[in-house]
Design an enzyme around this catalytic site. Structure first.
Site, mmCIF file in Angstrom:
data_model
loop_
_atom_site.group_PDB
_atom_site.id
_atom_site.type_symbol
_atom_site.label_atom_id
_atom_site.label_comp_id
_atom_site.label_asym_id
_atom_site.label_seq_id
_atom_site.Cartn_x
_atom_site.Cartn_y
_atom_site.Cartn_z
ATOM 1 N N SER A 1 -18.583 15.432 50.016
ATOM 2 C CA SER A 1 -18.804 15.055 51.411
ATOM 3 C C SER A 1 -18.364 16.162 52.356
ATOM 4 O O SER A 1 -17.426 16.908 52.062
ATOM 5 C CB SER A 1 -17.986 13.790 51.687
ATOM 6 O OG SER A 1 -17.859 13.564 53.055
ATOM 7 N N TYR B 1 -9.107 8.970 51.012
ATOM 8 C CA TYR B 1 -10.512 9.076 50.613
ATOM 9 C C TYR B 1 -10.946 10.546 50.581
ATOM 10 O O TYR B 1 -11.504 11.035 49.600
ATOM 11 C CB TYR B 1 -11.409 8.279 51.579
ATOM 12 C CG TYR B 1 -12.856 8.687 51.522
ATOM 13 C CD1 TYR B 1 -13.662 8.257 50.464
ATOM 14 C CD2 TYR B 1 -13.411 9.539 52.488
ATOM 15 C CE1 TYR B 1 -14.984 8.670 50.380
ATOM 16 C CE2 TYR B 1 -14.725 9.949 52.409
ATOM 17 C CZ TYR B 1 -15.508 9.505 51.359
ATOM 18 O OH TYR B 1 -16.804 9.921 51.272
ATOM 19 N N LYS C 1 -12.123 13.312 47.417
ATOM 20 C CA LYS C 1 -13.314 14.176 47.347
ATOM 21 C C LYS C 1 -12.906 15.611 47.014
ATOM 22 O O LYS C 1 -13.506 16.281 46.186
ATOM 23 C CB LYS C 1 -14.098 14.137 48.673
ATOM 24 C CG LYS C 1 -14.820 12.813 48.932
ATOM 25 C CD LYS C 1 -15.934 12.568 47.928
ATOM 26 C CE LYS C 1 -16.535 11.189 48.037
ATOM 27 N NZ LYS C 1 -17.354 10.785 46.889
#
Ligand code: UDP
Length: 342
Positions: free
Chosen positions: A126, A151, A155
């Site tokens: 992302s 989060y 990634k």
């Protein structure tokens, strides 16, 4: 002989669109999903679009034995890993849930891939890894910033797991695709985004407001240092995004990679403000949206958009659908959900 791609999290929003594009490009697909964040709508929609059922394994990638069995049962040429939790706010409140699920599932996958003789691994990353960049557009060389959420951390860490495994194990090749803001739905309106509860993301909130499920859209902040005061993002059509995966998988399977670990930005290269997006949605769909300006949302970056040159040149991929088509498809999908009572 047809090549087989394993799609973890294949029943979800991105996974379902990618599956359709892989099938239309001539690949076999095995879908694996624990259904923790979706129902069978995505899988059923894919079946309708492609006109047949695909192998579907309900399993959790945190279960190492199940992952190992998957690699024993199928001859997998490439795997695309989507299976992960993705709500930024929830990850701040429940970091352990995010670290355990997102890291363990990917480690199990890499472990099984390696112990079964290697594999091509595509990781769904992302633009969040860039944090608040000093300037946009960002290239793949733009430094990653320390993450502001568990989060985002997962990634970055999964990118690093893949990079390190590629370096150590010659039988693993890897590509990380860094998505900007995926929006829209398949033109058939049979698959799309189906958030559980109140949507965190802008476009599902817009379509749910337009259909009457939500009373009013809050635009988070109109005093940012941008032309109209609202945040700038790079909204990438979901079908375009799905096609980028086909290009990346083919590059790996066909032995076209220049390095054994590669990273590509997947975006349009075109910044759009929240206000411009809302206005474009109203215009293309011929409706008025109930919205108001609200406080800034904590943690939002002001502006980020992609330099997609590397993906354009190396993957031979380019974003094609116009924002109007994309926003019309998002609205068609919301209406389809209403018609089918979802
Ligand atoms: N946004 C908004 N109202 C909403 C949801 C999002 O104004 O109900 C804004 C958000 O502040 C950001 C942009 O829309 O500027 C995109 O947010 P989203 O959560 O979709 O993606 P993000 O870029 O945060 O990953």
């Amino acid at each position: 002989m047809k090549k087989t791609v394993l799609v973890s999290g294949g029943a979800g929003f991105i996974g379902s669109h990618v599956t359709v594009e892989l099938i239309s490009a001539g690949y076999d697909v095995v879908i694996a999903d624990n259904m923790s964040n979706c129902d069978m709508t995505g899988y059923e929609g894919v079946s309708k679009i492609i006109g047949r059922e695909l192998p579907f394994i309900r399993m959790d990638f945190c279960d190492s034995q199940a992952v190992d069995k998957l690699f024993s049962d199928y001859r997998i040429d490439a795997v695309i890993h989507f299976a992960a939790f993705k709500a930024v706010g929830e990850s701040v409140a429940e970091p352990l849930k995010y670290y355990k699920n997102n890291l363990m599932s990917f480690l199990n996958l890499l472990d099984a891939a390696h112990s079964h003789g290697g594999c091509n691994v595509l990781f769904s990353s992302s633009a969040t890894v860039y944090g608040e960049p000093d300037q946009s557009p960002v290239t793949e060389q733009t430094p990653r910033q320390p993450s502001t959420s568990p989060y985002g951390n997962t990634k970055q860490m999964c990118e690093d797991f893949l990079r390190d495994c590629v370096k150590a194990y010659p039988d693993i090749k890897g590509i990380a695709l860094r998505y900007f803001n995926p929006i829209g739905a398949h033109p058939s309106a049979l698959i799309g985004e189906l958030p559980r509860g109140v949507p965190n993301n802008l476009v599902p909130f817009i379509t749910q407001t337009a259909i009457g499920k939500r009373e009013c859209l809050s635009i988070f902040g109109n005093d940012y240092p941008t032309p109209d005061g609202t945040c700038l993002r790079d909204y990438i059509d979901i079908v375009d995004l799905a096609k980028a995966h086909v290009c990346a998988v083919s590059r790996m399977i066909d032995g076209k990679m220049k390095e054994n670990y590669e990273i590509f930005n997947i975006g349009t290269g075109r910044p759009l403000s929240v206000y411009e997006l809302v206005t474009a949605f109203e215009k293309v769909n011929g409706l008025k949206l109930n919205y108001k300006y609200a406080d800034r949302r904590p943690g939002d970056v002001v502006a980020i958009w992609a330099d997609p040159t590397l993906a354009n040149e190396e993957l031979g991929w380019k974003a094609e659908r116009s924002i109007e088509e994309t926003l019309a498809s998002a609205w068609a999908w919301e209406k389809h959900l209403a018609e089918t009572g979802k």
